[in-house]
Motif scaffolding. Structure first.
Motif, PDB file in Angstrom:
ATOM      1  N   MET A   1       0.840  -1.186   0.000  1.00  0.00           N
ATOM      2  CA  MET A   1       0.000   0.000   0.000  1.00  0.00           C
ATOM      3  C   MET A   1       0.885   1.249   0.000  1.00  0.00           C
ATOM      4  SD  MET A   1      -3.144   0.994   2.556  1.00  0.00           S
ATOM      5  CE  MET A   1      -2.175   1.500   3.994  1.00  0.00           C
ATOM      6  N   LYS A   2       0.455   2.240  -0.745  1.00  0.00           N
ATOM      7  CA  LYS A   2       1.190   3.491  -0.806  1.00  0.00           C
ATOM      8  C   LYS A   2       0.438   4.555  -0.010  1.00  0.00           C
ATOM      9  CE  LYS A   2       3.085   2.360  -5.337  1.00  0.00           C
ATOM     10  NZ  LYS A   2       3.173   2.741  -6.769  1.00  0.00           N
ATOM     11  N   TRP A   3       1.205   5.359   0.717  1.00  0.00           N
ATOM     12  CA  TRP A   3       0.593   6.378   1.564  1.00  0.00           C
ATOM     13  C   TRP A   3      -0.283   7.322   0.738  1.00  0.00           C
ATOM     14  CZ3 TRP A   3       3.071   7.672   6.729  1.00  0.00           C
ATOM     15  CH2 TRP A   3       2.218   8.491   7.501  1.00  0.00           C
ATOM     16  N   SER A   4       0.175   7.662  -0.465  1.00  0.00           N
ATOM     17  CA  SER A   4      -0.567   8.608  -1.294  1.00  0.00           C
ATOM     18  C   SER A   4      -1.940   8.080  -1.697  1.00  0.00           C
ATOM     19  CB  SER A   4       0.241   8.948  -2.551  1.00  0.00           C
ATOM     20  OG  SER A   4       0.461   7.786  -3.331  1.00  0.00           O
ATOM     21  N   LYS A   5      -2.135   6.769  -1.629  1.00  0.00           N
ATOM     22  CA  LYS A   5      -3.411   6.155  -2.009  1.00  0.00           C
ATOM     23  C   LYS A   5      -4.190   5.655  -0.787  1.00  0.00           C
ATOM     24  CE  LYS A   5      -2.318   6.515  -6.392  1.00  0.00           C
ATOM     25  NZ  LYS A   5      -2.991   7.509  -7.269  1.00  0.00           N
ATOM     26  N   SER A   6      -3.683   5.922   0.397  1.00  0.00           N
ATOM     27  CA  SER A   6      -4.296   5.370   1.613  1.00  0.00           C
ATOM     28  C   SER A   6      -5.141   6.416   2.320  1.00  0.00           C
ATOM     29  CB  SER A   6      -3.214   4.875   2.575  1.00  0.00           C
ATOM     30  OG  SER A   6      -2.526   5.985   3.144  1.00  0.00           O
ATOM     31  N   TYR A   7      -5.947   5.918   3.267  1.00  0.00           N
ATOM     32  CA  TYR A   7      -6.659   6.824   4.166  1.00  0.00           C
ATOM     33  C   TYR A   7      -5.955   6.737   5.514  1.00  0.00           C
ATOM     34  CZ  TYR A   7     -10.447   9.447   6.292  1.00  0.00           C
ATOM     35  OH  TYR A   7     -11.179  10.421   6.920  1.00  0.00           O
ATOM     36  N   LEU A   8      -4.918   7.546   5.680  1.00  0.00           N
ATOM     37  CA  LEU A   8      -4.102   7.512   6.899  1.00  0.00           C
ATOM     38  C   LEU A   8      -3.726   8.930   7.289  1.00  0.00           C
ATOM     39  CD1 LEU A   8      -2.478   6.049   9.082  1.00  0.00           C
ATOM     40  CD2 LEU A   8      -0.596   5.834   7.441  1.00  0.00           C
ATOM     41  N   TYR A   9      -4.103   9.306   8.501  1.00  0.00           N
ATOM     42  CA  TYR A   9      -3.797  10.643   9.012  1.00  0.00           C
ATOM     43  C   TYR A   9      -3.220  10.498  10.421  1.00  0.00           C
ATOM     44  CZ  TYR A   9      -6.686  12.154   5.123  1.00  0.00           C
ATOM     45  OH  TYR A   9      -7.197  12.361   3.863  1.00  0.00           O
ATOM     46  N   THR A  10      -1.982  10.904  10.577  1.00  0.00           N
ATOM     47  CA  THR A  10      -1.333  10.828  11.890  1.00  0.00           C
ATOM     48  C   THR A  10      -1.494  12.159  12.619  1.00  0.00           C
ATOM     49  OG1 THR A  10       0.799  11.505  10.970  1.00  0.00           O
ATOM     50  CG2 THR A  10       0.339   9.132  11.087  1.00  0.00           C
ATOM     51  N   LEU A  11      -1.322  12.101  13.931  1.00  0.00           N
ATOM     52  CA  LEU A  11      -1.447  13.289  14.772  1.00  0.00           C
ATOM     53  C   LEU A  11      -0.137  13.539  15.508  1.00  0.00           C
ATOM     54  CD1 LEU A  11      -4.935  12.608  16.422  1.00  0.00           C
ATOM     55  CD2 LEU A  11      -4.459  14.026  14.417  1.00  0.00           C
ATOM     56  N   LYS A  12       0.197  14.795  15.698  1.00  0.00           N
ATOM     57  CA  LYS A  12       1.399  15.131  16.450  1.00  0.00           C
ATOM     58  C   LYS A  12       1.174  14.904  17.939  1.00  0.00           C
ATOM     59  CE  LYS A  12       4.698  18.897  17.259  1.00  0.00           C
ATOM     60  NZ  LYS A  12       5.043  20.305  16.951  1.00  0.00           N
ATOM     61  N   ASP A  13      -0.021  15.238  18.411  1.00  0.00           N
ATOM     62  CA  ASP A  13      -0.328  15.133  19.836  1.00  0.00           C
ATOM     63  C   ASP A  13      -1.504  14.187  20.058  1.00  0.00           C
ATOM     64  OD1 ASP A  13       1.594  17.132  20.694  1.00  0.00           O
ATOM     65  OD2 ASP A  13       0.246  18.598  19.764  1.00  0.00           O
ATOM     66  N   ALA A  14      -1.499  13.506  21.205  1.00  0.00           N
ATOM     67  CA  ALA A  14      -2.592  12.612  21.571  1.00  0.00           C
ATOM     68  C   ALA A  14      -3.669  13.387  22.322  1.00  0.00           C
ATOM     69  CB  ALA A  14      -2.068  11.484  22.461  1.00  0.00           C
ATOM     70  N   PRO A  15      -4.917  12.945  22.269  1.00  0.00           N
ATOM     71  CA  PRO A  15      -5.983  13.618  23.018  1.00  0.00           C
ATOM     72  C   PRO A  15      -5.762  13.505  24.519  1.00  0.00           C
ATOM     73  CG  PRO A  15      -6.774  11.556  22.096  1.00  0.00           C
ATOM     74  CD  PRO A  15      -5.422  11.788  21.512  1.00  0.00           C
ATOM     75  N   ALA A  16      -6.354  14.425  25.261  1.00  0.00           N
ATOM     76  CA  ALA A  16      -6.141  14.489  26.711  1.00  0.00           C
ATOM     77  C   ALA A  16      -6.651  13.253  27.427  1.00  0.00           C
ATOM     78  CB  ALA A  16      -6.822  15.738  27.271  1.00  0.00           C
ATOM     79  N   ASP A  17      -7.650  12.561  26.864  1.00  0.00           N
ATOM     80  CA  ASP A  17      -8.212  11.403  27.575  1.00  0.00           C
ATOM     81  C   ASP A  17      -7.426  10.119  27.326  1.00  0.00           C
ATOM     82  OD1 ASP A  17      -8.901  10.986  24.952  1.00  0.00           O
ATOM     83  OD2 ASP A  17     -10.990  10.454  25.347  1.00  0.00           O
ATOM     84  N   ALA A  18      -6.354  10.186  26.546  1.00  0.00           N
ATOM     85  CA  ALA A  18      -5.502   9.015  26.320  1.00  0.00           C
ATOM     86  C   ALA A  18      -4.444   8.969  27.416  1.00  0.00           C
ATOM     87  CB  ALA A  18      -4.861   9.080  24.947  1.00  0.00           C
ATOM     88  N   GLU A  19      -4.618   8.057  28.385  1.00  0.00           N
ATOM     89  CA  GLU A  19      -3.807   8.071  29.601  1.00  0.00           C
ATOM     90  C   GLU A  19      -2.559   7.209  29.531  1.00  0.00           C
ATOM     91  OE1 GLU A  19      -6.258   7.676  33.248  1.00  0.00           O
ATOM     92  OE2 GLU A  19      -7.952   7.603  31.865  1.00  0.00           O
ATOM     93  N   ILE A  20      -2.585   6.126  28.743  1.00  0.00           N
ATOM     94  CA  ILE A  20      -1.436   5.218  28.726  1.00  0.00           C
ATOM     95  C   ILE A  20      -0.797   5.246  27.343  1.00  0.00           C
ATOM     96  CG2 ILE A  20      -2.370   3.742  30.544  1.00  0.00           C
ATOM     97  CD1 ILE A  20      -3.223   1.759  28.402  1.00  0.00           C
ATOM     98  N   PRO A  21       0.491   4.876  27.235  1.00  0.00           N
ATOM     99  CA  PRO A  21       1.210   5.015  25.962  1.00  0.00           C
ATOM    100  C   PRO A  21       0.530   4.349  24.773  1.00  0.00           C
ATOM    101  CG  PRO A  21       2.760   4.578  27.736  1.00  0.00           C
ATOM    102  CD  PRO A  21       1.390   4.443  28.327  1.00  0.00           C
ATOM    103  N   SER A  22       0.035   3.119  24.951  1.00  0.00           N
ATOM    104  CA  SER A  22      -0.558   2.414  23.809  1.00  0.00           C
ATOM    105  C   SER A  22      -1.786   3.130  23.281  1.00  0.00           C
ATOM    106  CB  SER A  22      -0.908   0.974  24.197  1.00  0.00           C
ATOM    107  OG  SER A  22      -1.769   0.946  25.317  1.00  0.00           O
ATOM    108  N   HIS A  23      -2.602   3.679  24.170  1.00  0.00           N
ATOM    109  CA  HIS A  23      -3.788   4.425  23.746  1.00  0.00           C
ATOM    110  C   HIS A  23      -3.353   5.684  22.990  1.00  0.00           C
ATOM    111  CE1 HIS A  23      -7.826   6.508  25.010  1.00  0.00           C
ATOM    112  NE2 HIS A  23      -7.751   6.289  23.716  1.00  0.00           N
ATOM    113  N   GLN A  24      -2.392   6.395  23.529  1.00  0.00           N
ATOM    114  CA  GLN A  24      -1.898   7.613  22.886  1.00  0.00           C
ATOM    115  C   GLN A  24      -1.354   7.306  21.491  1.00  0.00           C
ATOM    116  OE1 GLN A  24       1.010   8.853  25.741  1.00  0.00           O
ATOM    117  NE2 GLN A  24      -0.491   9.551  27.239  1.00  0.00           N
ATOM    118  N   LEU A  25      -0.553   6.241  21.392  1.00  0.00           N
ATOM    119  CA  LEU A  25       0.073   5.911  20.114  1.00  0.00           C
ATOM    120  C   LEU A  25      -0.945   5.429  19.086  1.00  0.00           C
ATOM    121  CD1 LEU A  25       3.293   4.170  21.460  1.00  0.00           C
ATOM    122  CD2 LEU A  25       3.151   6.398  20.335  1.00  0.00           C
TER     123      LEU A  25
END
Length: 596
Positions: A1-25
């Motif tokens: 799969m190529k990123w240019s053809k995918s539906y993938l959006y990453t975030l710089k920061d995690a939401p405030a309600d994400a308390e543990i690393p795995s949830h944040q990531l």
């Protein structure tokens, strides 16, 4: 799969309600997006990891003779009422009525539905053994959903159910599934422990949990520092030290003495000079399966018909009561409620801090740690007074003596001379030997060879599929992002195209992309027009096991960079050797993961 053809959006920061690393990531990497508390949409990368785990599960269960079915998520209330769990499960069941006024619930588990399914077909011992499984969505109305997929309301689960004509056969099925689970988690390459556990509302007499080890794990485990014994702290045996001398010798006369303002074990220990472990504390609980909001009824703590009954619990002053062990000692489905101060006053005649077992007319449950104490101090059931030189048998009777305290680090292992150490774990799998709990309640019977009618022996076996994917991330990550185990990584290889506007670079990347795919590897290519720094950060965040950097500078020397995500080790490889080198690395990772 190529990123240019995918539906993938990453975030710089995690939401405030994400308390543990795995949830944040998972949120930052676009794996999940919250729809409502405890309810998520799975992105493509998450779904790819889930499907790979499902494939491993199907392969291991199918080779053990299990057959896949698919049961409904919506269950009629009548089935749950047959087993009594319509009320026992409480608010955890999401209940509703359809337009005709018929009651239903969303499936939190499927024991009732599967028992109804097989009771229509299994009529003879010749029809068994049988083992059915499904991979399906469940819904449990958690009071406080948190930690992403760890404690969600809607989740994906694999549940299996075995059916046998006798206990020996049922235990053989249990062992078969136990070994199957070991094979599944071995293939994932995760560090895990198999621990003894409590069956909870599922019921049954034998059960083990499969726990992925992680610092943020919700479960507290007691693990032997010498042998392979491990148990959830809910059920970890707390072994006594060498017993003291028993018998009537050395018993002193019981005496009452004033203890003004001494309402805690710590204060009593300091005032008397007696170590906390040699003092005895008395706690009071409401036992029974009556309405949980009705508390105690009647005068003096005597319950009304069908209500909750008060019981006293004795422990050493240094110990803590284990609610699960106490629940099991009392033979309850749910853990007993601690009495309020007012209820304790009604039952004993004194406020908490001055209460004890002497003179009580309610059941007294005693921890094994108290059983060998002599001439100990307890409350006098009279405000600001205690009794000393109290002895079991002479001064009060114990209804039952059992291990009802929390195990502690340093306690002796029940299997060897080792001692407990503490670990945190995430429960990802659970196997239960149910016996005839559900078959009796629902009339699932069969004819034996002699023509007699008997209930079917059952087992049930669950794996939290979506939960396991997050548990893998919780165990395998670093400050930069996820470090997927290769067995369930969405892609095995991540190609970073550093100069996508350079035709030579793009062509070389396309060739490597194509040839690795032909080798059976799943390949993700970042062909975006983006700065290299952004691409590197995203690559670390997404965490595919192997990364290839292809850029103009490297190709000028005929080289590409190959990076192992877990170790960050980088080496330069000739372009013409890159496919073979990466394919070999992936093979070695898979072998190493299976041995982990």
């Amino acid at each position: 799969m190529k990123w240019s053809k995918s539906y993938l959006y990453t975030l710089k920061d995690a939401p405030a309600d994400a308390e543990i690393p795995s949830h944040q990531l998972m949120v930052r990497a676009g794996l999940i997006r919250k729809v409502a508390p405890g309810i998520y949409t799975y992105g493509n990368l998450a779904l790819r990891a889930i499907r790979k785990l499902e494939t491993i599960i199907r392969e291991e269960l199918d080779k053990r003779g299990c057959q896949e079915v698919l049961m409904p998520m919506v269950h009629p209330a009548e089935l749950w009422r047959e087993t009594g769990r319509w009320s026992e499960m409480g608010d955890g069941l999401l209940k509703f009525e359809n337009r005709n006024g018929h009651e239903f619930c969303l499936g939190a588990t499927h024991e009732e539905v599967v028992t109804d399914y097989i009771r229509k077909d299994i009529k003879s011992y010749r029809d068994m053994p049988a083992n059915l499984y499904q991979i399906q969505t469940k819904y449990r109305d958690e009071i406080r959903p948190r930690f992403g997929l760890m404690r969600g309301r809607e989740f994906i689960m694999k549940d299996a159910y075995s059916f046998d004509p006798d206990p020996a056969g049922a235990l053989k099925s249990y062992d078969l599934m136990y070994d199957g689970y070991k094979a599944i988690f071995d293939r994932l390459g995760l560090r895990y422990r198999i621990v003894e556990a409590d069956a909870g509302n599922i019921g049954g007499s034998k059960t083990h949990e499969f726990q992925v080890l992680a610092e943020a794990g919700e479960d507290h485990l007691m693990v032997c520092d010498t042998c392979d014994f491990a148990a959830n702290i809910e059920v970890a045996p707390a072994l006594d030290e060498a017993p003291r001398a028993s018998g009537e010798a050395g018993l002193k006369p019981m005496e009452e003495f004033a203890t003004p303002n001494l309402k805690s074990i710590g204060a009593l220990s300091k005032a008397t000079g007696v170590p906390e472990r040699e003092l005895v504390k008395t706690m009071f609980f409401a036992a029974g399966e009556g309405p949980r909001d009705g508390r105690l009824g009647g005068d003096g703590g005597v319950p009304e018909s069908g209500g909750l009954s008060p019981v006293a619990v004795l422990l050493r002053g240094s110990d803590e009561v284990n609610p699960i062990k106490l629940k099991n000692a009392l033979g309850l489905v749910n853990s007993p409620l601690l009495l309020t101060e007012k209820e304790v006053k009604e039952v004993t005649g004194a406020w908490p801090g001055s209460c004890g077992p002497v003179g009580l007319d309610i059941p007294v449950y005693m921890d094994t740690g108290v059983a060998d104490l002599k001439n100990f101090i307890v409350g006098a059931n009279k405000d600001a007074f205690h009794l000393k030189n109290v002895n079991i048998g002479r001064d009060f009777k114990a209804t039952k003596i059992a291990d009802i305290r929390m195990a502690k680090v340093g306690d002796k292992c029940p299997k060897c001379d080792g001692a407990y150490k503490s670990m945190r774990g995430i429960e990802v799998g659970h196997v239960f030997y149910l016996g005839a709990t559900y078959s009796k309640a629902m009339g699932a019977t069969f004819l034996k060879e002699d023509g007699s009618n008997h209930p079917i022996e059952m087992g049930c076996y669950g794996i939290g599929v979506s939960r396991t994917v997050q548990a893998a991330i919780e165990q395998a990550h670093d400050k930069d992002g996820i470090a997927w185990p290769i067995g369930i990584a969405p892609f095995h290889v991540h190609i970073v195209v550093l100069d996508p506007d350079n035709p030579e670079v793009l062509q070389s990347a396309e060739i490597v992309y194509r040839d690795l795919g032909a080798r059976g590897l799943d390949v993700f290519m970042d062909d975006r027009v983006e700065r290299p720094g952004v691409k590197f950060k995203d690559a670390d965040l997404l965490g595919m096991p192997i990364r290839i950097n292809i850029g103009g500078r490297g190709l000028a020397n005929g080289e590409v960079e190959v990076i192992t995500r877990k170790t960050k080790e980088m080496r330069k490889v000739k372009l013409e050797d890159a496919v073979e080198a990466v394919a070999s690395m992936a093979t070695q990772m898979k072998k190493a993961g299976a041995r982990a």
